[in-house]
Design a protein around this motif. Structure first.
Motif, PDB file in Angstrom:
ATOM      1  N   MET A   1      32.787 -17.315 -83.589  1.00 61.87           N
ATOM      2  CA  MET A   1      33.815 -16.401 -83.096  1.00 61.87           C
ATOM      3  C   MET A   1      34.903 -17.174 -82.347  1.00 61.87           C
ATOM      4  O   MET A   1      36.096 -16.925 -82.523  1.00 61.87           O
TER       5      MET A   1
ATOM      6  N   SER B   1      38.838 -17.632 -83.343  1.00 64.26           N
ATOM      7  CA  SER B   1      39.935 -17.235 -82.458  1.00 64.26           C
ATOM      8  C   SER B   1      40.819 -18.441 -82.161  1.00 64.26           C
ATOM      9  O   SER B   1      42.023 -18.304 -81.984  1.00 64.26           O
TER      10      SER B   1
ATOM     11  N   ASN C   1      35.230 -13.044 -90.424  1.00 63.95           N
ATOM     12  CA  ASN C   1      36.250 -12.708 -89.434  1.00 63.95           C
ATOM     13  C   ASN C   1      35.600 -12.122 -88.184  1.00 63.95           C
ATOM     14  O   ASN C   1      34.389 -11.906 -88.147  1.00 63.95           O
ATOM     15  N   GLN C   2      36.423 -11.861 -87.171  1.00 55.99           N
ATOM     16  CA  GLN C   2      35.885 -11.394 -85.888  1.00 55.99           C
ATOM     17  C   GLN C   2      35.048 -10.124 -86.045  1.00 55.99           C
ATOM     18  O   GLN C   2      33.967 -10.004 -85.470  1.00 55.99           O
TER      19      GLN C   2
ATOM     20  N   ARG D   1      31.200  -9.743 -85.055  1.00 57.83           N
ATOM     21  CA  ARG D   1      30.714  -8.753 -84.092  1.00 57.83           C
ATOM     22  C   ARG D   1      29.590  -7.929 -84.708  1.00 57.83           C
ATOM     23  O   ARG D   1      28.593  -7.631 -84.057  1.00 57.83           O
TER      24      ARG D   1
END
Lengths: 133, 133
Positions: A124, A128, B81-82, B86
């Motif tokens: 993550m 970012s 991706n984020q 998550r």
DNA sequence: CCGCAAGTTTACGTTAACGTAAAGTGCGGA
DNA sequence: TCCGCACTTTACGTTAACGTAAACTTGCGG
């Protein structure tokens, strides 16, 4: 007076979140033998305890045959002779060993999940970095 | 050089005490995808780790579908991706919760086995009382 | 060159643990 | 009296996780 509370099959099914079919199936498999009033099954608190034991076994991956064995471990009747009681103790120890193995497996899995989470959080941050940097 | 050790399907089967049929079945279910030399499957150390993970899952009563999910938790690729990451964290937490429940179930069962053993030993003493007294 | 061991695919069989449907029983209430 | 609901039995269906058998190829020691 002793607790004379009893349960219908529907009550138990709702409480334990299973179907009546399941409860009858367990009876067919010899895991339960409730009393009857006519055709209708009447379950005692002890029957309810057995059911919970079966369901706990299921959550741990036990087969119904294994759960039946477990249930039998709780019946050291007066008509058990020494040899039978020694055999019982042996089976109890077997179950203990099995639980110990499962405990170990759980600990290993928890460590692996720790690693997975670490990698995930790292990914993550990397993502970012590339999107915001 | 990196560890270039590989395994045949038979080697793994013997070491892990399962059949080759089982290993091929796991591949059909999408849990493994070993390399090939012609028709023949070649397993890497990573494949072996996956297999052990599956077997550990089985000992804890996981289905193959659940084990596949577990395996996927260890793949936080760069193309996640984020949102996906998550979601991964969420699934990791779910597994953690499940393991916590199992841990609790094991503790309860261990206590029950303690009681069973106590009753059993008590029955042994009672029996010896009546036979020797 | 032959045979055997270890690999392969394809496909039907099996067991556990129920699901689901059909058909009937018993009973308290409008 | 009839409805509806909860219970019953009987029986066939389903899914997961392989087992088992058949028929084939491939590499290797004698």
């Amino acid at each position: 007076m002793s607790e004379r509370k009893t349960y219908s099959i529907g009550e138990l099914a709702r409480e334990l979140d299973i179907t009546t079919r399941t409860i009858r199936f367990y009876e067919d498999m010899g895991l339960l033998s409730p009393q009857r009033r006519g055709q209708t099954r009447i379950y005692s608190p002890a029957d309810r305890v057995r059911l919970k034991l079966i369901l706990r076994g299921k959550r741990l991956g036990f087969s119904l045959a294994e759960s039946r064995e477990l249930i039998e471990l709780y019946q050291p009747d007066a008509d058990n002779n020494q040899a039978q009681l020694r055999a019982l103790l042996g089976k109890i120890q077997e179950k203990r060993d099995q639980l110990a193995r499962q405990l170990h497996d759980i600990e290993v899995m928890q460590l692996e999940l720790d690693e997975a989470e670490t990698r995930c959080r790292h990914a993550m941050r990397s993502a970012s970095d590339t999107t915001t940097g």
